[in-house]
Write a protein that holds these residues in place. Structure first.
Motif, mmCIF file in Angstrom:
data_model
loop_
_atom_site.group_PDB
_atom_site.id
_atom_site.type_symbol
_atom_site.label_atom_id
_atom_site.label_comp_id
_atom_site.label_asym_id
_atom_site.label_seq_id
_atom_site.Cartn_x
_atom_site.Cartn_y
_atom_site.Cartn_z
ATOM 1 N N VAL A 27 0.861 -1.181 0.000
ATOM 2 C CA VAL A 27 0.000 0.000 0.000
ATOM 3 C C VAL A 27 0.895 1.228 0.000
ATOM 4 C CG1 VAL A 27 -1.778 1.282 1.263
ATOM 5 C CG2 VAL A 27 -1.792 -1.218 1.287
ATOM 6 N N LYS A 28 0.499 2.255 -0.751
ATOM 7 C CA LYS A 28 1.231 3.514 -0.778
ATOM 8 C C LYS A 28 0.241 4.644 -0.524
ATOM 9 C CE LYS A 28 4.835 5.834 -3.367
ATOM 10 N NZ LYS A 28 5.700 5.786 -4.534
ATOM 11 N N VAL A 29 0.627 5.604 0.318
ATOM 12 C CA VAL A 29 -0.208 6.764 0.624
ATOM 13 C C VAL A 29 0.618 8.024 0.408
ATOM 14 C CG1 VAL A 29 -1.825 5.636 2.190
ATOM 15 C CG2 VAL A 29 0.332 6.484 3.076
ATOM 16 N N HIS A 30 -0.061 9.126 0.082
ATOM 17 C CA HIS A 30 0.621 10.382 -0.233
ATOM 18 C C HIS A 30 0.086 11.526 0.613
ATOM 19 C CE1 HIS A 30 2.562 8.840 -3.895
ATOM 20 N NE2 HIS A 30 1.439 8.155 -4.080
ATOM 21 N N GLY A 31 0.894 12.577 0.755
ATOM 22 C CA GLY A 31 0.462 13.835 1.348
ATOM 23 C C GLY A 31 0.006 13.721 2.790
ATOM 24 N N ARG A 32 -1.064 14.446 3.099
ATOM 25 C CA ARG A 32 -1.596 14.489 4.464
ATOM 26 C C ARG A 32 -2.022 13.101 4.935
ATOM 27 N NH1 ARG A 32 -1.740 16.057 9.359
ATOM 28 N NH2 ARG A 32 -3.754 16.507 10.275
ATOM 29 N N LEU A 33 -2.534 12.291 4.042
ATOM 30 C CA LEU A 33 -2.919 10.935 4.392
ATOM 31 C C LEU A 33 -1.709 10.134 4.881
ATOM 32 C CD1 LEU A 33 -5.011 8.720 4.601
ATOM 33 C CD2 LEU A 33 -4.743 8.302 2.159
ATOM 34 N N ALA A 34 -0.559 10.293 4.237
ATOM 35 C CA ALA A 34 0.666 9.612 4.664
ATOM 36 C C ALA A 34 1.082 10.076 6.057
ATOM 37 C CB ALA A 34 1.785 9.867 3.661
ATOM 38 N N GLU A 35 0.975 11.371 6.325
ATOM 39 C CA GLU A 35 1.333 11.916 7.638
ATOM 40 C C GLU A 35 0.424 11.348 8.729
ATOM 41 O OE1 GLU A 35 1.132 16.133 7.074
ATOM 42 O OE2 GLU A 35 2.699 16.104 5.528
ATOM 43 N N LEU A 36 -0.878 11.274 8.454
ATOM 44 C CA LEU A 36 -1.825 10.730 9.434
ATOM 45 C C LEU A 36 -1.585 9.245 9.673
ATOM 46 C CD1 LEU A 36 -5.048 12.587 8.294
ATOM 47 C CD2 LEU A 36 -3.817 12.914 10.451
ATOM 48 N N CYS A 37 -1.291 8.517 8.610
ATOM 49 C CA CYS A 37 -1.021 7.082 8.759
ATOM 50 C C CYS A 37 0.241 6.851 9.591
ATOM 51 C CB CYS A 37 -0.885 6.418 7.394
ATOM 52 S SG CYS A 37 -2.452 6.223 6.529
ATOM 53 N N ALA A 38 1.301 7.621 9.323
ATOM 54 C CA ALA A 38 2.549 7.467 10.077
ATOM 55 C C ALA A 38 2.341 7.791 11.552
ATOM 56 C CB ALA A 38 3.632 8.352 9.478
ATOM 57 N N LYS A 39 1.453 8.736 11.845
ATOM 58 C CA LYS A 39 1.195 9.144 13.224
ATOM 59 C C LYS A 39 0.341 8.124 13.979
ATOM 60 C CE LYS A 39 -0.836 12.812 15.993
ATOM 61 N NZ LYS A 39 -1.555 14.077 15.992
ATOM 62 N N HIS A 40 -0.664 7.573 13.328
ATOM 63 C CA HIS A 40 -1.657 6.768 14.034
ATOM 64 C C HIS A 40 -1.558 5.263 13.828
ATOM 65 C CE1 HIS A 40 -3.876 10.206 15.467
ATOM 66 N NE2 HIS A 40 -3.839 10.726 14.261
ATOM 67 N N ILE A 41 -0.816 4.802 12.833
ATOM 68 C CA ILE A 41 -0.786 3.368 12.526
ATOM 69 C C ILE A 41 0.584 2.804 12.869
ATOM 70 C CG2 ILE A 41 -0.935 1.645 10.702
ATOM 71 C CD1 ILE A 41 -2.777 3.558 9.204
ATOM 72 N N GLY A 42 0.595 1.674 13.531
ATOM 73 C CA GLY A 42 1.834 0.979 13.855
ATOM 74 C C GLY A 42 1.735 -0.480 13.492
ATOM 75 N N LYS A 43 2.805 -1.191 13.743
ATOM 76 C CA LYS A 43 2.827 -2.619 13.452
ATOM 77 C C LYS A 43 1.670 -3.308 14.158
ATOM 78 C CE LYS A 43 5.660 -6.738 13.883
ATOM 79 N NZ LYS A 43 6.961 -7.276 14.271
ATOM 80 N N GLY A 44 0.918 -4.111 13.411
ATOM 81 C CA GLY A 44 -0.200 -4.860 13.960
ATOM 82 C C GLY A 44 -1.524 -4.124 13.926
ATOM 83 N N SER A 45 -1.536 -2.825 13.611
ATOM 84 C CA SER A 45 -2.791 -2.076 13.542
ATOM 85 C C SER A 45 -3.681 -2.642 12.448
ATOM 86 C CB SER A 45 -2.528 -0.600 13.248
ATOM 87 O OG SER A 45 -1.828 0.010 14.290
ATOM 88 N N LEU A 46 -4.956 -2.798 12.767
ATOM 89 C CA LEU A 46 -5.920 -3.267 11.779
ATOM 90 C C LEU A 46 -6.476 -2.050 11.042
ATOM 91 C CD1 LEU A 46 -7.543 -5.666 10.617
ATOM 92 C CD2 LEU A 46 -9.269 -5.194 12.371
#
Length: 135
Positions: free
Chosen positions: A50-69
């Motif tokens: 999966v690849k995400v860009h822009g603000r969506l990438a920033e939010l994913c990096a902040k809120h999602i970690g290993k094992g997150s569903l």
């Protein structure tokens, strides 16, 4: 263009990167069990890029970690394989991500938790490649 939704667990912590133009992006894999099992009783697991860009990438990096569903929706794109030019590699370029289970555990305890209704809406994501609706 193929619209795809992937539901599964993130395989490792997301690292936010920046391209040559200064835009944020992140690439990660989602592990998803198939709905059937083999003769040995084991359910096969697919690891989907999966690849995400822009603000969506920033939010994913902040809120999602290993094992997150998560549930990620977007456009499936194909590229020539690096190992074999006769093969194609597929990647989901996500335009929306839903966080289904708790965020990273190393976040501050006093920050509010999110629940399954927190969705990064398509309208909040800047256009990356082609305008939406021109399929």
């Amino acid at each position: 263009m193929i619209r795809t939704t992937v539901i599964g667990n993130v395989t490792k912590d997301i690292v936010l990167k920046t391209d040559a133009q200064g835009r944020s992006y992140a690439s990660f894999h989602v592990a998803s069990h198939r709905l059937y099992h083999g003769d040995d009783g084991v359910y096969p697991v697919d690891f989907l890029p999966v690849k995400v860009h822009g603000r969506l990438a920033e939010l994913c990096a902040k809120h999602i970690g290993k094992g997150s569903l998560i549930a990620a929706s977007g456009d499936e794109e194909t590229y020539p394989s690096r190992e074999d030019p006769n093969r194609k590699e597929h990647v989901l370029v996500a335009r929306a991500v839903q966080f289904l289970l708790p965020r990273k555990t190393d976040e501050k305890a006093n920050e509010p938790e999110y629940d399954a209704v927190d969705i990064v809406d398509l309208e909040q994501v800047p256009e990356v490649d082609a305008p939406v609706g021109q399929e």
